[in-house]
Design an enzyme around this catalytic site. Sequence first.
Site, PDB file in Angstrom:
ATOM      1  N   LYS A 104       0.857  -1.181   0.000  1.00  0.00           N
ATOM      2  CA  LYS A 104       0.000   0.000   0.000  1.00  0.00           C
ATOM      3  C   LYS A 104       0.893   1.231   0.000  1.00  0.00           C
ATOM      4  CE  LYS A 104      -4.554   0.922   0.330  1.00  0.00           C
ATOM      5  NZ  LYS A 104      -5.650   0.157  -0.289  1.00  0.00           N
ATOM      6  N   GLY A 135     -20.388   7.008  -1.873  1.00  0.00           N
ATOM      7  CA  GLY A 135     -19.305   7.434  -2.739  1.00  0.00           C
ATOM      8  C   GLY A 135     -19.017   6.426  -3.823  1.00  0.00           C
ATOM      9  N   LYS A 136     -17.727   6.142  -4.025  1.00  0.00           N
ATOM     10  CA  LYS A 136     -17.284   5.299  -5.128  1.00  0.00           C
ATOM     11  C   LYS A 136     -18.026   3.967  -5.197  1.00  0.00           C
ATOM     12  CE  LYS A 136     -12.463   6.739  -5.811  1.00  0.00           C
ATOM     13  NZ  LYS A 136     -11.056   6.271  -5.768  1.00  0.00           N
ATOM     14  N   VAL A 137     -18.163   3.295  -4.045  1.00  0.00           N
ATOM     15  CA  VAL A 137     -18.737   1.942  -4.034  1.00  0.00           C
ATOM     16  C   VAL A 137     -20.209   1.952  -3.655  1.00  0.00           C
ATOM     17  CG1 VAL A 137     -18.587  -0.367  -3.026  1.00  0.00           C
ATOM     18  CG2 VAL A 137     -16.494   0.921  -3.514  1.00  0.00           C
ATOM     19  N   GLY A 138     -20.561   2.710  -2.636  1.00  0.00           N
ATOM     20  CA  GLY A 138     -21.928   2.704  -2.139  1.00  0.00           C
ATOM     21  C   GLY A 138     -22.961   3.001  -3.203  1.00  0.00           C
ATOM     22  N   GLY A 150     -22.467   5.575   3.354  1.00  0.00           N
ATOM     23  CA  GLY A 150     -21.487   6.037   2.381  1.00  0.00           C
ATOM     24  C   GLY A 150     -21.966   5.796   0.971  1.00  0.00           C
TER      25      GLY A 150
END
Length: 356
Positions: free
Chosen positions: A77, A179-182, A177
């Site tokens: 990471k 955002g990107k995934v939710g 959330g």
Amino acid sequence: MSIFDATGHEQVVFCHDPDTGLRAIIAVYSTALGPALGGTRFYPYASEEEALTDVLHLSEGMAYKNAIAGLDHGGGKAVIWGDPLADKSEALLRAYGRFVESLGGRYVTACDVGTYVEDMDHVARETRHVSGRSPEAGGAGDSSILTAFGVFQAMRAAAQHRWGAVDLAGRTVGVAGLGKVGRHLLPHLLDAGAEVVACDVNDAAIRWTQERYPQVRLVADADELIASGIHVYAPCALGGVLNEGTLKALDAEIVCGAANNQLASPEIADELERAGVLYCPDYVVNSGGVIQVADEYDGAFDFKRAERRTAGIFETTGRILDRAKGEGTTPVAAANALAEERMAAVGRLQRLRVFR
């Protein structure tokens, strides 16, 4: 005690380019299964110590995620310390790419919080060891689509384990959330007949949801969400959301979401078990994204192939939950054991010398 003795990391690299303002840390936890694969997080940490703690934790988690997903990649990471809205630039990203290249392929980077496909396009101009690029640059594009698909598959497996059927119709799912995934998870849930309650701190995300999915019930915050009579809690934002306070208010029977590092401490897994809450380990649930970026990095990207592999999260989650029940342990312990068994068994093969 050094961080290497404390965490077992193979390599930690501090990257600094004063001209662009780049301050980054790359952490390689393990290359037992192959090049360490994991995204780059661009975040305004309060201190260098906080950035280091985060990258060490996240890179270790990636080793387990990649192992449990069946990938030939170890765990790594990177974090860039700064405000992505104010500090990000082409020059900074390309400087970062040169540091990635300097590792000679030991680390492969991709998107994470604060970085996007267009950022990986800049990084890729300086290094071969990058995935998650835009389709225009020859990449796979947004990995959150398959991440959300994988979350849905894990949720179906959890439903089968808890209620005896994969059907989510009539169940209420709380998505924290958008955002990107939710936002990509919503249509899967609605098409399956689930009732959806959701929240987000971003007003733009709320408006987007209201316009596209007016049937989703929106609440003020995560505290209201977990106390709103949900059957499944899906944390899809930042980590650390499952803590002592959450446990007291949570009435969901299943926790299954995309957020990384959902447990505020390892002990929370045991407390969830004692409370009768079925917790699906986050690094298993959200592995669809890394399956996609691995498919891109390892060869010509094929969405259908990556989707088929992501669908396997259903079987993997079921196997973990069955093992946990059979061994009288938590799903986290069962998932960790499976990942460690694969890292040990396949990683051992590196000792077999191959002559070329």
